[in-house]
Design a protein around this motif. Structure first.
Motif, PDB file in Angstrom:
ATOM      1  N   ARG A 163      61.491 -83.858  86.555  1.00  0.00           N
ATOM      2  CA  ARG A 163      60.731 -82.882  86.425  1.00  0.00           C
ATOM      3  C   ARG A 163      59.455 -83.000  87.733  1.00  0.00           C
ATOM      4  N   ALA A 164      59.366 -84.058  87.830  1.00  0.00           N
ATOM      5  CA  ALA A 164      58.262 -84.404  89.054  1.00  0.00           C
ATOM      6  C   ALA A 164      58.923 -84.109  90.362  1.00  0.00           C
ATOM      7  N   LEU A 165      60.161 -84.330  90.376  1.00  0.00           N
ATOM      8  CA  LEU A 165      60.886 -83.998  91.692  1.00  0.00           C
ATOM      9  C   LEU A 165      61.470 -82.693  91.987  1.00  0.00           C
ATOM     10  N   GLY A 224      61.916 -75.077  89.198  1.00  0.00           N
ATOM     11  CA  GLY A 224      63.297 -75.204  89.756  1.00  0.00           C
ATOM     12  C   GLY A 224      64.000 -75.591  88.631  1.00  0.00           C
ATOM     13  N   ARG A 225      65.399 -75.517  88.771  1.00  0.00           N
ATOM     14  CA  ARG A 225      66.229 -75.480  87.445  1.00  0.00           C
ATOM     15  C   ARG A 225      67.007 -76.757  87.442  1.00  0.00           C
ATOM     16  N   VAL A 284      64.331 -73.458  77.915  1.00  0.00           N
ATOM     17  CA  VAL A 284      65.414 -74.281  77.596  1.00  0.00           C
ATOM     18  C   VAL A 284      66.423 -73.735  76.748  1.00  0.00           C
ATOM     19  N   ARG A 285      67.795 -73.683  77.251  1.00  0.00           N
ATOM     20  CA  ARG A 285      68.900 -73.173  76.669  1.00  0.00           C
ATOM     21  C   ARG A 285      70.266 -74.165  76.512  1.00  0.00           C
ATOM     22  N   LEU A 306      70.116 -75.879  80.038  1.00  0.00           N
ATOM     23  CA  LEU A 306      69.485 -75.474  81.193  1.00  0.00           C
ATOM     24  C   LEU A 306      68.190 -75.199  80.975  1.00  0.00           C
ATOM     25  N   ALA A 307      67.227 -75.611  81.788  1.00  0.00           N
ATOM     26  CA  ALA A 307      65.607 -75.682  81.611  1.00  0.00           C
ATOM     27  C   ALA A 307      65.013 -75.308  83.071  1.00  0.00           C
ATOM     28  N   ARG A 308      63.911 -74.967  82.974  1.00  0.00           N
ATOM     29  CA  ARG A 308      63.138 -74.804  84.202  1.00  0.00           C
ATOM     30  C   ARG A 308      61.955 -75.490  84.335  1.00  0.00           C
ATOM     31  N   THR A 309      61.254 -75.888  85.398  1.00  0.00           N
ATOM     32  CA  THR A 309      60.160 -76.597  85.492  1.00  0.00           C
ATOM     33  C   THR A 309      59.088 -75.405  85.590  1.00  0.00           C
ATOM     34  N   GLY A 310      57.801 -75.670  85.186  1.00  0.00           N
ATOM     35  CA  GLY A 310      56.851 -74.844  85.238  1.00  0.00           C
ATOM     36  C   GLY A 310      56.738 -73.693  83.991  1.00  0.00           C
TER      37      GLY A 310
END
Length: 243
Positions: free
Chosen positions: A138-140, A145-146, A213-214, A230-234
């Motif tokens: 997540r930090a990277l 981002g996906r 999150v899926r 699947l997930a995104r940051t933020g």
């Protein structure tokens, strides 16, 4: 038998590296499933201008899937097994694909990024601190981002657990034993049984701060056994470089 961890697991993968591609080729849908998960990232413009992370790249099957899904992206692929990376490097790659010998726990030392998207295939069962690795990923990633995780994570159904046991006892462990890698494939069997169910891993992603999150099934005999997460940051409303 206890699960293999850290250096013991890396050494087991080193030993198996010469036969790994042949054994995975026996698995119907292995490569097509990876490609489907990579395409589920829905990277725009063939990945042009994007920097992608392939976490736990092994001999490069997941890297190849990313490259097919995003042929113009820059890809950094990392793995803890030097033997698997040596096999990956025997294959032809464009200059924009780079391989690094790193464990998932060493991601904070990568000195690269931020990344627009990441793919982690068959990784999280094998790390001692999955929450720590998720935090590092997540930090990277850029805001929005996906992440796509392609993983053996059982549905929780008794039928799927029974099928996994039957395939391991009847096919995977005997095949691995012929190559002298019984311990690694016994680890594969047990690691899936003890890992998060699909619902539990989705909850783990949410707790790690990922949004949207899926959980999606993988087709074929692996339905209910392998999933794409699947997930995104933020925040869900964050503007992302992928769509």
């Amino acid at each position: 038998m206890t699960l293999l961890r850290d250096h013991d697991l890396a050494r087991a993968f080193d030993h198996a590296s010469n036969t790994y591609d042949r054994l995975t080729a026996m698995n119907p849908g292995y490569r097509s499933g990876l490609l489907h998960s990579a395409r589920r990232l829905r990277l725009p413009r063939g990945g042009a201008g994007l920097h992608l992370l392939d976490l736990g790249c092994g001999t490069g099957a997941s890297t190849r899937a990313l490259l097919k899904a995003a042929p113009y992206a820059q890809i950094t692929a990392v793995d803890a097994s030097s033997g698997m990376l040596e096999r990956a490097l025997t294959k032809p790659w464009p200059a924009r694909v780079r391989f690094l010998h790193l464990t998932a726990e060493e991601l904070h030392t990568i000195g690269r990024g931020p990344f627009d998207a990441a793919l982690a295939a068959y990784l999280f069962r094998n790390v001692t601190d999955p929450d720590g690795v998720l935090a590092a990923v997540r930090a990277l990633l850029r805001p929005g981002g996906r992440l796509a995780v392609h993983e053996y994570s059982l549905s929780g159904s008794l039928a799927h657990r029974t099928l996994w046991n039957a395939v391991c006892r009847g096919v995977i462990i005997p095949a691995g034993s012929l190559t002298g890698d019984r311990d690694l494939y016994h680890h594969l069997w047990r690691s899936v049984l003890t890992f998060d169910t699909a619902a539990a891993f989705a909850s783990r992603l949410a707790r790690a701060g990922f949004a949207e999150v899926r959980t999606l099934p993988v087709a074929g005999w692996q339905t209910g056994i392998v999933h794409t997460f699947l997930a995104r940051t933020g925040s869900p409303s964050a503007k992302a470089p992928v769509s």
